[in-house]
Design a protein around this motif. Structure first.
Motif, PDB file in Angstrom:
ATOM      1  N   GLN A 119       0.707  -1.363  -0.081  1.00  0.00           N
ATOM      2  CA  GLN A 119      -0.051  -0.092   0.100  1.00  0.00           C
ATOM      3  C   GLN A 119       0.667   1.468   0.013  1.00  0.00           C
ATOM      4  O   GLN A 119       0.593   2.224  -0.881  1.00  0.00           O
ATOM      5  CB  GLN A 119      -1.009  -0.035   1.098  1.00  0.00           C
ATOM      6  N   GLN A 120       1.965   1.205   0.831  1.00  0.00           N
ATOM      7  CA  GLN A 120       2.740   2.348   0.720  1.00  0.00           C
ATOM      8  C   GLN A 120       3.499   2.788  -0.660  1.00  0.00           C
ATOM      9  O   GLN A 120       3.481   3.726  -1.082  1.00  0.00           O
ATOM     10  CB  GLN A 120       4.243   2.252   1.921  1.00  0.00           C
ATOM     11  N   LYS A 147       0.796   4.092  -3.093  1.00  0.00           N
ATOM     12  CA  LYS A 147       0.577   5.234  -2.832  1.00  0.00           C
ATOM     13  C   LYS A 147       1.653   6.234  -2.956  1.00  0.00           C
ATOM     14  O   LYS A 147       1.553   7.410  -3.641  1.00  0.00           O
ATOM     15  CB  LYS A 147      -0.012   5.459  -1.330  1.00  0.00           C
ATOM     16  N   ASP A 153       2.034   9.423  -5.774  1.00  0.00           N
ATOM     17  CA  ASP A 153       2.200  10.949  -5.445  1.00  0.00           C
ATOM     18  C   ASP A 153       3.443  11.205  -6.326  1.00  0.00           C
ATOM     19  O   ASP A 153       3.455  12.566  -7.018  1.00  0.00           O
ATOM     20  CB  ASP A 153       2.779  10.893  -3.885  1.00  0.00           C
ATOM     21  N   ASP A 209       0.373   3.688   5.950  1.00  0.00           N
ATOM     22  CA  ASP A 209       0.127   4.459   4.546  1.00  0.00           C
ATOM     23  C   ASP A 209      -0.687   5.752   4.728  1.00  0.00           C
ATOM     24  O   ASP A 209      -1.533   5.951   3.985  1.00  0.00           O
ATOM     25  CB  ASP A 209      -0.514   3.607   3.489  1.00  0.00           C
ATOM     26  N   ASP A 236      -1.671   9.438   4.995  1.00  0.00           N
ATOM     27  CA  ASP A 236      -1.525  10.516   3.686  1.00  0.00           C
ATOM     28  C   ASP A 236       0.078  11.277   4.236  1.00  0.00           C
ATOM     29  O   ASP A 236       0.523  11.563   3.309  1.00  0.00           O
ATOM     30  CB  ASP A 236      -2.728  11.405   3.390  1.00  0.00           C
ATOM     31  N   ILE A 259       3.222   9.136   3.552  1.00  0.00           N
ATOM     32  CA  ILE A 259       3.337   9.012   2.302  1.00  0.00           C
ATOM     33  C   ILE A 259       3.864  10.567   1.869  1.00  0.00           C
ATOM     34  O   ILE A 259       4.831  10.458   1.046  1.00  0.00           O
ATOM     35  CB  ILE A 259       2.179   8.466   1.491  1.00  0.00           C
TER      36      ILE A 259
END
Length: 363
Positions: A117-118, A121, A125, A344, A346, A349
């Protein structure tokens, strides 16, 4: 994006991972097509067994505990003890612990789920800044997906330069150094090596500290304020500190920066260390002992945070949430709050993306 279904052991690169291939200019007509040059970002965490059965856990623990960065005893002494004694019993206990936290929906450990997931994301970004010029992949130091497989996937996508990003806020030889060792061992196998930049320790990064402080504030605003915040870090043998490893000092500074950002008094936060293994003297105080001391001193409600872990794993979801919690409650504590890793989130991230952008500068 990184996928679990392809690794360095695959016989060929899947066609779907090859993008924007072209014939080099001035090349002969029979020259193979090459991928358009890109830059890769490879995020790495510790690792996980593939399953919770005895053989899977034993295979993982054998790789992990055979690493001289992790256990630096002479091989002639350590390997017989490890293979004949420790690994005959420990996989049963570790497998049980993993089963208690296992992501049954995806049939994988939470660490693998969160790291994926990291990565996804972070890719989204960075795509806003660089478009298709930057590819993101993830790998594990031990187990799967491997660092070697991730490097080869990035190469197949045209990455001639790679930012290697170990997800360890503090530098430690059993964590950051061994991850870097592994990526450079991978380069030794390649005919065409990509250029590599390694991301240094980022515990003092303002974005990381903001995210860490925000995770504490959210808990403190949502429930009754604990009397003490315990910052629990993975421990290391004390000789690592005296041999020059900066990890212990960087953990202490992480706590100090967090204390200042939160405006806590000296007696409202404490640094401890967990996960002691073996007979050697380790840095302390030990988290499992310190939380009991706090309960006996009259603290009825404490919170525990793990600033050395970028993602929740067996050391947080099982050791802190069970063993360390039980120690506090058995000593007279009444309320124990675990503050999850940044995972994860926001803001986490965004911090990681800004760190990656700094390392991508000029590339």
């Amino acid at each position: 994006m990184a996928h679990r279904d392809f690794d360095a052991t695959s016989p060929a690169t899947p066609p779907s991972t090859i993008e924007h291939r072209h014939q080099p200019s001035h090349a002969p007509s029979d020259h193979p097509e090459v991928a358009t040059a890109k830059v890769g970002v490879l995020v790495v965490n510790l690792g996980t067994p593939d399953a919770t059965d005895y053989r899977s856990v034993r295979r993982y623990l054998s790789e992990f505990l055979s690493d001289r960065r992790v256990v630096d005893y002479p091989r002639w002494l350590w390997q017989p003890l490890l293979q004949l004694v420790i690994l005959s019993r420990r996989p049963f206990a570790s497998g049980k612990a993993y089963r208690g936290i296992w992501n049954t929906e995806r049939d994988e450990s939470p660490l693998l789920t969160i790291t994926r997931q990291q990565s996804e994301k972070l890719a989204a970004d960075l795509h806003e800044t660089y478009g298709d010029r930057v590819e993101v992949a993830f790998g594990m130091r031990y187990g799967n997906p491997s660092i070697e497989g991730a490097v080869r996937r990035l190469q197949a996508k045209g990455c001639q330069r790679i930012v290697f990003f170990p997800l360890y806020p503090q530098y430690g030889s059993p964590t950051t150094a061994t991850a870097c060792d592994q990526v450079f061992r991978t380069l030794m196998k390649l005919k065409w090596q990509p250029s590599i930049r390694t991301v240094p320790a980022y515990f003092a990064d303002a974005g990381f500290q903001r995210a860490l402080a925000a995770s504490v504030r959210e808990v403190y605003e949502r429930e009754e304020r604990p009397s003490v915040l315990v910052a629990s870090y993975h421990g290391v043998p004390k000789r690592f500190l005296t041999d020059g490893d900066p990890y212990y000092c960087q953990c202490q500074k992480t706590t100090r920066l967090l204390k200042e950002r939160l405006g806590l008094a000296d007696d409202e936060i404490v640094t401890t260390f967990q996960s002691k293994f073996g007979p050697a003297e380790w840095v302390g105080p030990a988290t499992v002992d310190k939380v009991a001391d706090l309960a006996r001193a009259g603290h009825r409600h404490i919170a525990v945070i793990s600033p050395a872990f970028a993602a929740d794993c067996i050391e947080t979801l099982e050791e802190i949430e069970e063993e360390i919690r039980d120690s506090f409650m058995a000593a007279g504590g009444e309320r124990f709050t675990y503050i999850p890793c940044l995972n994860d989130r926001d803001d986490h991230i965004a911090a990681l993306a800004n760190i990656a952008r700094n390392e991508l500068a000029g590339w």
